[in-house]
Design a protein around this motif. Structure first.
Motif, PDB file in Angstrom:
ATOM      1  N   TYR A 139       0.798  -1.230   0.000  1.00  0.00           N
ATOM      2  CA  TYR A 139       0.000   0.000   0.000  1.00  0.00           C
ATOM      3  C   TYR A 139       0.830   1.279   0.000  1.00  0.00           C
ATOM      4  CZ  TYR A 139       0.943  -0.057   5.062  1.00  0.00           C
ATOM      5  OH  TYR A 139       1.546  -0.083   6.290  1.00  0.00           O
ATOM      6  N   VAL A 140       2.131   1.178   0.302  1.00  0.00           N
ATOM      7  CA  VAL A 140       2.960   2.384   0.391  1.00  0.00           C
ATOM      8  C   VAL A 140       2.889   3.209  -0.891  1.00  0.00           C
ATOM      9  CG1 VAL A 140       5.327   3.253   0.642  1.00  0.00           C
ATOM     10  CG2 VAL A 140       4.533   1.376   2.084  1.00  0.00           C
ATOM     11  N   PHE A 141       2.793   2.547  -2.032  1.00  0.00           N
ATOM     12  CA  PHE A 141       2.763   3.249  -3.316  1.00  0.00           C
ATOM     13  C   PHE A 141       1.493   4.077  -3.497  1.00  0.00           C
ATOM     14  CE2 PHE A 141       5.320  -0.616  -3.938  1.00  0.00           C
ATOM     15  CZ  PHE A 141       6.529  -0.034  -4.284  1.00  0.00           C
ATOM     16  N   TYR A 142       0.487   3.849  -2.638  1.00  0.00           N
ATOM     17  CA  TYR A 142      -0.784   4.575  -2.737  1.00  0.00           C
ATOM     18  C   TYR A 142      -0.906   5.659  -1.665  1.00  0.00           C
ATOM     19  CZ  TYR A 142      -1.989   0.602  -5.699  1.00  0.00           C
ATOM     20  OH  TYR A 142      -1.986  -0.354  -6.694  1.00  0.00           O
ATOM     21  N   LEU A 143       0.112   5.812  -0.853  1.00  0.00           N
ATOM     22  CA  LEU A 143       0.079   6.843   0.177  1.00  0.00           C
ATOM     23  C   LEU A 143       0.341   8.212  -0.442  1.00  0.00           C
ATOM     24  CD1 LEU A 143       2.155   5.094   3.003  1.00  0.00           C
ATOM     25  CD2 LEU A 143      -0.339   5.271   2.810  1.00  0.00           C
ATOM     26  N   PRO A 144      -0.085   9.284   0.222  1.00  0.00           N
ATOM     27  CA  PRO A 144       0.237  10.629  -0.268  1.00  0.00           C
ATOM     28  C   PRO A 144       1.744  10.765  -0.493  1.00  0.00           C
ATOM     29  CG  PRO A 144      -1.365  10.760   1.506  1.00  0.00           C
ATOM     30  CD  PRO A 144      -0.925   9.332   1.443  1.00  0.00           C
ATOM     31  N   GLN A 145       2.121  11.530  -1.511  1.00  0.00           N
ATOM     32  CA  GLN A 145       3.522  11.637  -1.889  1.00  0.00           C
ATOM     33  C   GLN A 145       4.412  12.070  -0.722  1.00  0.00           C
ATOM     34  OE1 GLN A 145       4.782  10.684  -4.803  1.00  0.00           O
ATOM     35  NE2 GLN A 145       6.840  11.135  -4.056  1.00  0.00           N
ATOM     36  N   ILE A 151       8.727   8.270   4.635  1.00  0.00           N
ATOM     37  CA  ILE A 151       9.128   6.888   4.909  1.00  0.00           C
ATOM     38  C   ILE A 151      10.498   6.597   4.298  1.00  0.00           C
ATOM     39  CG2 ILE A 151       8.586   4.468   4.419  1.00  0.00           C
ATOM     40  CD1 ILE A 151       5.609   5.249   4.614  1.00  0.00           C
ATOM     41  N   ASP A 152      10.698   7.011   3.051  1.00  0.00           N
ATOM     42  CA  ASP A 152      11.991   6.793   2.384  1.00  0.00           C
ATOM     43  C   ASP A 152      13.109   7.502   3.143  1.00  0.00           C
ATOM     44  OD1 ASP A 152      10.832   5.254   0.440  1.00  0.00           O
ATOM     45  OD2 ASP A 152      10.635   6.893  -1.016  1.00  0.00           O
ATOM     46  N   HIS A 153      12.837   8.738   3.564  1.00  0.00           N
ATOM     47  CA  HIS A 153      13.856   9.524   4.260  1.00  0.00           C
ATOM     48  C   HIS A 153      14.225   8.877   5.594  1.00  0.00           C
ATOM     49  CE1 HIS A 153      16.112  12.874   5.885  1.00  0.00           C
ATOM     50  NE2 HIS A 153      15.279  12.932   6.923  1.00  0.00           N
ATOM     51  N   GLU A 154      13.203   8.493   6.367  1.00  0.00           N
ATOM     52  CA  GLU A 154      13.467   7.912   7.682  1.00  0.00           C
ATOM     53  C   GLU A 154      14.161   6.556   7.561  1.00  0.00           C
ATOM     54  OE1 GLU A 154      13.087   9.258  10.636  1.00  0.00           O
ATOM     55  OE2 GLU A 154      12.308  11.119   9.810  1.00  0.00           O
ATOM     56  N   LYS A 155      13.805   5.794   6.541  1.00  0.00           N
ATOM     57  CA  LYS A 155      14.457   4.491   6.345  1.00  0.00           C
ATOM     58  C   LYS A 155      15.930   4.656   6.000  1.00  0.00           C
ATOM     59  CE  LYS A 155      10.728   1.352   5.018  1.00  0.00           C
ATOM     60  NZ  LYS A 155      10.190   0.484   3.950  1.00  0.00           N
ATOM     61  N   SER A 156      16.268   5.762   5.371  1.00  0.00           N
ATOM     62  CA  SER A 156      17.660   5.983   4.967  1.00  0.00           C
ATOM     63  C   SER A 156      18.543   6.341   6.152  1.00  0.00           C
ATOM     64  CB  SER A 156      17.737   7.096   3.912  1.00  0.00           C
ATOM     65  OG  SER A 156      17.422   8.354   4.480  1.00  0.00           O
ATOM     66  N   ARG A 157      17.933   6.723   7.262  1.00  0.00           N
ATOM     67  CA  ARG A 157      18.701   7.129   8.445  1.00  0.00           C
ATOM     68  C   ARG A 157      18.941   5.920   9.347  1.00  0.00           C
ATOM     69  NH1 ARG A 157      15.260  11.651  11.135  1.00  0.00           N
ATOM     70  NH2 ARG A 157      17.115  11.825  12.460  1.00  0.00           N
ATOM     71  N   PHE A 172       7.665   4.535  10.405  1.00  0.00           N
ATOM     72  CA  PHE A 172       8.567   5.605   9.995  1.00  0.00           C
ATOM     73  C   PHE A 172       7.824   6.922   9.771  1.00  0.00           C
ATOM     74  CE2 PHE A 172      10.601   1.652   8.798  1.00  0.00           C
ATOM     75  CZ  PHE A 172      11.910   1.838   9.219  1.00  0.00           C
ATOM     76  N   THR A 173       6.540   6.946  10.086  1.00  0.00           N
ATOM     77  CA  THR A 173       5.740   8.150   9.867  1.00  0.00           C
ATOM     78  C   THR A 173       5.595   8.952  11.145  1.00  0.00           C
ATOM     79  OG1 THR A 173       3.708   6.898  10.312  1.00  0.00           O
ATOM     80  CG2 THR A 173       4.412   7.091   8.010  1.00  0.00           C
ATOM     81  N   HIS A 174       5.225  10.227  10.990  1.00  0.00           N
ATOM     82  CA  HIS A 174       4.955  11.111  12.113  1.00  0.00           C
ATOM     83  C   HIS A 174       3.443  11.298  12.245  1.00  0.00           C
ATOM     84  CE1 HIS A 174       9.183  13.130  11.632  1.00  0.00           C
ATOM     85  NE2 HIS A 174       9.245  11.828  11.781  1.00  0.00           N
ATOM     86  N   PHE A 175       3.023  11.961  13.313  1.00  0.00           N
ATOM     87  CA  PHE A 175       1.602  12.240  13.496  1.00  0.00           C
ATOM     88  C   PHE A 175       1.022  12.950  12.273  1.00  0.00           C
ATOM     89  CE2 PHE A 175       1.352  11.901  18.305  1.00  0.00           C
ATOM     90  CZ  PHE A 175       0.263  11.047  18.287  1.00  0.00           C
ATOM     91  N   SER A 176       1.750  13.916  11.742  1.00  0.00           N
ATOM     92  CA  SER A 176       1.247  14.670  10.595  1.00  0.00           C
ATOM     93  C   SER A 176       1.027  13.772   9.389  1.00  0.00           C
ATOM     94  CB  SER A 176       2.212  15.800  10.235  1.00  0.00           C
ATOM     95  OG  SER A 176       3.501  15.293   9.949  1.00  0.00           O
ATOM     96  N   ASP A 177       1.886  12.755   9.222  1.00  0.00           N
ATOM     97  CA  ASP A 177       1.725  11.818   8.110  1.00  0.00           C
ATOM     98  C   ASP A 177       0.485  10.951   8.297  1.00  0.00           C
ATOM     99  OD1 ASP A 177       4.258  12.592   6.964  1.00  0.00           O
ATOM    100  OD2 ASP A 177       5.210  11.441   8.559  1.00  0.00           O
ATOM    101  N   LEU A 178       0.252  10.513   9.519  1.00  0.00           N
ATOM    102  CA  LEU A 178      -0.935   9.703   9.800  1.00  0.00           C
ATOM    103  C   LEU A 178      -2.197  10.513   9.527  1.00  0.00           C
ATOM    104  CD1 LEU A 178       0.280   8.015  13.116  1.00  0.00           C
ATOM    105  CD2 LEU A 178       0.348   7.078  10.795  1.00  0.00           C
ATOM    106  N   SER A 179      -2.160  11.797   9.853  1.00  0.00           N
ATOM    107  CA  SER A 179      -3.304  12.663   9.563  1.00  0.00           C
ATOM    108  C   SER A 179      -3.525  12.771   8.056  1.00  0.00           C
ATOM    109  CB  SER A 179      -3.080  14.058  10.155  1.00  0.00           C
ATOM    110  OG  SER A 179      -3.058  14.013  11.566  1.00  0.00           O
ATOM    111  N   ARG A 180      -2.442  12.899   7.287  1.00  0.00           N
ATOM    112  CA  ARG A 180      -2.562  12.984   5.829  1.00  0.00           C
ATOM    113  C   ARG A 180      -3.198  11.715   5.245  1.00  0.00           C
ATOM    114  NH1 ARG A 180       2.535  15.702   6.494  1.00  0.00           N
ATOM    115  NH2 ARG A 180       2.431  17.847   5.667  1.00  0.00           N
ATOM    116  N   ILE A 181      -2.849  10.576   5.805  1.00  0.00           N
ATOM    117  CA  ILE A 181      -3.427   9.312   5.337  1.00  0.00           C
ATOM    118  C   ILE A 181      -4.930   9.295   5.589  1.00  0.00           C
ATOM    119  CG2 ILE A 181      -3.478   6.814   5.723  1.00  0.00           C
ATOM    120  CD1 ILE A 181      -0.468   7.003   6.384  1.00  0.00           C
TER     121      ILE A 181
END
Length: 259
Positions: A139-145, A151-157, A172-181
């Motif tokens: 489902y990651v490919f269907y998440l907001p850009q 997720i990509d950025h946090e995984k790289s760290r 790897f998401t923040h509260f703001s990302d969960l809200s966007r979903i």
């Protein structure tokens, strides 16, 4: 010679493993868990036998109590009630020397962090299941850009996650990302008012977590509000909450929301 236990099989460790057993059984509707995957839930992490997590020893203890049967790497739960742990028993005790100047504040901040941590991860489990049902495991490919980029950025760290690296993408998401979903998938919480209330609570909890993470002491008077906001997140993401209804204001009282 018998194996010397590296750390005590403490009550707090047992309580947390009990809670993982309950969560696993409920998530997968089963009475059997496997020691090599215990604790794994969508968006979660697997408990690994280690110095800090004496998993097999804990299950041997559960078997001796008669609440389950251990066969090889599988454990069959015989007494589900035993694994229903009161959340109050999951509080990790403070067992180090505390500077008396911060003692009262530390206990308050532990409470704040535990409340927000629980609510945030319950939301992750909820959204992970909804996303898998809608889009499948990829489902990651269907998440907001923006969320995909996070997720990509946090995984790289990778250096940030030296021990017990995160596994589920939503970890790897923040509260703001969960809200966007939630905004991008309104049907996940079909009731408009319930969704609006949840987004409002997430924005508030995000601000609280940011304050706490930067050594800002949360006043005792705010703790009750934090508890209430976290409980509303738990209720709405519990998938059993009826639609929130807007009450009609009276001449004496302003409009309010009933849960």
């Amino acid at each position: 010679m018998a194996t010397v236990r590296k750390i005590p099989l403490s009550e707090s460790v047992l309580n947390m493993i009990q809670a993982h057993v309950k969560m696993h059984c409920e998530m997968f509707t089963t009475d059997t868990v496997y020691l090599d995957t215990i604790g794994y839930v969508p968006g979660g992490r697997t408990l690994v036998e280690s110095h800090h997590w004496p998993v097999r020893e804990a299950f041997e203890y559960f078997q001796n109590l008669g609440v389950g049967r251990l066969e090889g790497d599988s454990f069959k739960v015989l007494d589900p009630d035993y694994f229903r742990v009161d959340p109050d028993r999951l509080i990790v005790p403070v067992n180090f020397s505390i500077d008396e100047r911060i003692r009262s504040g530390l206990l308050l901040m532990l409470d704040v962090y535990a409340q927000v941590f629980d609510a945030e991860n319950r939301l992750r489990f909820f959204l992970n299941q909804k996303l898998e049902d809608k889009f499948g495991p990829d489902y990651v490919f269907y998440l907001p850009q923006h969320v995909q980029e996070r997720i990509d950025h946090e995984k790289s760290r990778t250096s940030c996650y030296v021990i017990d690296p995160r596994k589920g993408d939503l970890e790897f998401t923040h509260f703001s990302d969960l809200s966007r979903i939630i905004v991008a998938n309104e049907e996940f919480i079909a009731d408009n008012l319930s969704r609006s209330v949840l987004l409002e609570k997430l924005d508030y909890l995000n601000s609280i977590r940011n304050l706490a993470a930067h050594n800002n002491l949360i006043e005792a008077a705010e703790i009750t509000r934090i508890h209430n906001n976290c409980e509303i997140v738990r209720l709405i993401t519990g998938m059993e909450l009826p639609a929130i209804k807007q009450t009609q204001p009276t001449e004496e009282e302003p409009s309010s929301i009933d849960i």
